[in-house]
Design an enzyme around this catalytic site. Structure first.
Site, PDB file in Angstrom:
ATOM      1  N   LYS A  85       0.813  -1.222   0.000  1.00  0.00           N
ATOM      2  CA  LYS A  85       0.000   0.000   0.000  1.00  0.00           C
ATOM      3  C   LYS A  85       0.844   1.268   0.000  1.00  0.00           C
ATOM      4  CE  LYS A  85      -4.427  -1.766   1.530  1.00  0.00           C
ATOM      5  NZ  LYS A  85      -5.455  -1.839   2.575  1.00  0.00           N
ATOM      6  N   ARG A 112      -3.778 -10.013   4.881  1.00  0.00           N
ATOM      7  CA  ARG A 112      -4.107 -10.090   3.451  1.00  0.00           C
ATOM      8  C   ARG A 112      -2.930  -9.548   2.635  1.00  0.00           C
ATOM      9  NH1 ARG A 112      -6.171  -6.479  -0.172  1.00  0.00           N
ATOM     10  NH2 ARG A 112      -7.617  -7.262  -1.750  1.00  0.00           N
TER      11      ARG A 112
HETATM   12  C1  8Y7 Z   1      -8.144  -4.239   2.114  1.00  0.00           C
HETATM   13  C2  8Y7 Z   1      -9.194  -5.053   1.655  1.00  0.00           C
HETATM   14  C3  8Y7 Z   1      -8.256  -4.026  -0.021  1.00  0.00           C
HETATM   15  C4  8Y7 Z   1      -7.911  -4.186   3.513  1.00  0.00           C
HETATM   16  C5  8Y7 Z   1      -9.746  -5.728   3.763  1.00  0.00           C
HETATM   17  C6  8Y7 Z   1      -5.372  -2.988  -1.573  1.00  0.00           C
HETATM   18  C7  8Y7 Z   1     -10.201  -5.555  -0.560  1.00  0.00           C
HETATM   19  C8  8Y7 Z   1      -6.688  -2.366  -1.593  1.00  0.00           C
HETATM   20  N1  8Y7 Z   1      -7.560  -3.616   1.049  1.00  0.00           N
HETATM   21  N2  8Y7 Z   1      -9.983  -5.791   2.461  1.00  0.00           N
HETATM   22  N3  8Y7 Z   1      -9.246  -4.907   0.306  1.00  0.00           N
HETATM   23  N4  8Y7 Z   1      -8.738  -4.950   4.294  1.00  0.00           N
HETATM   24  N5  8Y7 Z   1     -10.513  -6.429   4.622  1.00  0.00           N
HETATM   25  O1  8Y7 Z   1      -4.405  -2.187  -1.738  1.00  0.00           O
HETATM   26  O2  8Y7 Z   1      -7.044  -3.485   4.029  1.00  0.00           O
HETATM   27  O3  8Y7 Z   1      -5.191  -4.195  -1.415  1.00  0.00           O
HETATM   28  S1  8Y7 Z   1      -8.039  -3.518  -1.675  1.00  0.00           S
END
Ligand code: 8Y7
Length: 277
Positions: A221, A255
């Site tokens: 990020k 994640r």
């Molecule tokens: C997150 C996410 C994304 C996060 C959860 C990226 C779909 C943006 N970020 N879901 N999703 N938490 N729960 O840069 O921080 O991965 S998308």
């Protein structure tokens, strides 16, 4: 602290890695390279082999300025991939969606977790998630993706994020989702400056008192770009650093794009904790 993800039971007192599988043509760091179901499956297979407990399938980019996706378009991207992963791999399939149609269909196809960055606030999403009878990850976001990074301000960050999440927990529980199916996520990068993100990471352990397993996503990020000065494709070391910190502070699910490398870090943290028991 066990949770049942459509029949697969995971011990969330340990830390698990979730592999990101973007099936969008415009995802900022994967560039939509995993659009075809067979290519997506190959990528998912590798992440499972690398140690991922979850595969997070997403068909809508939440990048600021990304074009909105119709429900049908999202269904067309996500469903074939959920279906083929369910058939071919032994893993928990998470669907990264805010769309009730996608929640319903993915649940039918064997998904095990609903990961909604909008915390089930879209019209019909709460009802769809209740009917799916799946665990949900509720995330804090300030504003909507298009505008969320325009000067976000907080009076008391941790109180606001925790308060928002507990309000959502109340609503979601009252609608019929049991407490033992709810994960909470502070939403790194969603309406937060670098300072906000760092404050949240620093106080992550304090969010454990909310009583739900913690879910975090910081992989590649922009907060890591701000700290290191590196472009998105050069953020793996910083991503591993923040994943290690989150694991040490008690996150249950992390994640990430880079499962293999993150798993090593998570294993080091687990070994350290075991040695200190
Ligand atoms: C997150 C996410 C994304 C996060 C959860 C990226 C779909 C943006 N970020 N879901 N999703 N938490 N729960 O840069 O921080 O991965 S998308």
């Amino acid at each position: 602290m066990q949770m049942n993800f459509a029949g697969k039971i995971l011990d969330l007192s340990r830390c698990h890695v979730m592999g990101i599988l973007n099936v969008t043509p415009d995802s900022f760091s994967d560039g939509g390279r995993f659009n075809r179901p067979d290519v997506a499956l190959q990528r998912a297979r590798q992440m499972v082999a690398d140690g991922a407990s979850f595969i997070d399938v997403g068909g809508e980019s939440t990048r600021p300025g990304a074009a909105p996706v119709s429900a049908q378009e999202e269904l067309d991207r996500v469903c074939p991939v959920v279906e083929v992963i369910r058939r071919e791999l032994d893993t928990v399939i998470s669907v990264d969606t805010s769309s009730p149609d996608v929640m319903r269909e993915a649940a039918t196809l064997g998904a095990g977790l609903i990961n909604d960055v909008r915390s089930l606030t879209r019209e019909g999403a709460l009802e769809a998630a209740v009917a799916a009878e799946l665990p949900v990850a509720l995330m804090h976001m300030k504003g909507e993706p298009g505008v969320m990074q325009e000067r976000p301000e907080y009076r008391n960050l941790l109180r606001e994020v925790s308060g928002f999440l507990m309000d959502r927990v109340r609503v979601v529980e009252r609608a019929g989702i049991p407490a033992d199916r709810i994960l909470l996520d502070p939403g790194f990068g969603f309406g937060k400056t670098l300072e906000h993100n760092l404050e949240l990471l620093h106080s992550l352990e304090r969010m454990k008192i909310l009583g739900h397993p913690l879910f975090v996503g910081m992989s590649r990020k922009s907060m890591l770009g701000q700290i290191t000065g590196r472009e998105v494709e050069e953020r793996l070391p910083a991503s591993i650093a923040v994943a290690t910190i989150a694991a040490m502070k008690g996150a249950s699910v992390i994640r990430v794009h880079d499962v293999r490398e993150t798993m090593d870090a998570v294993r080091v943290v687990a070994a350290l904790e075991e040695a200190g028991q």
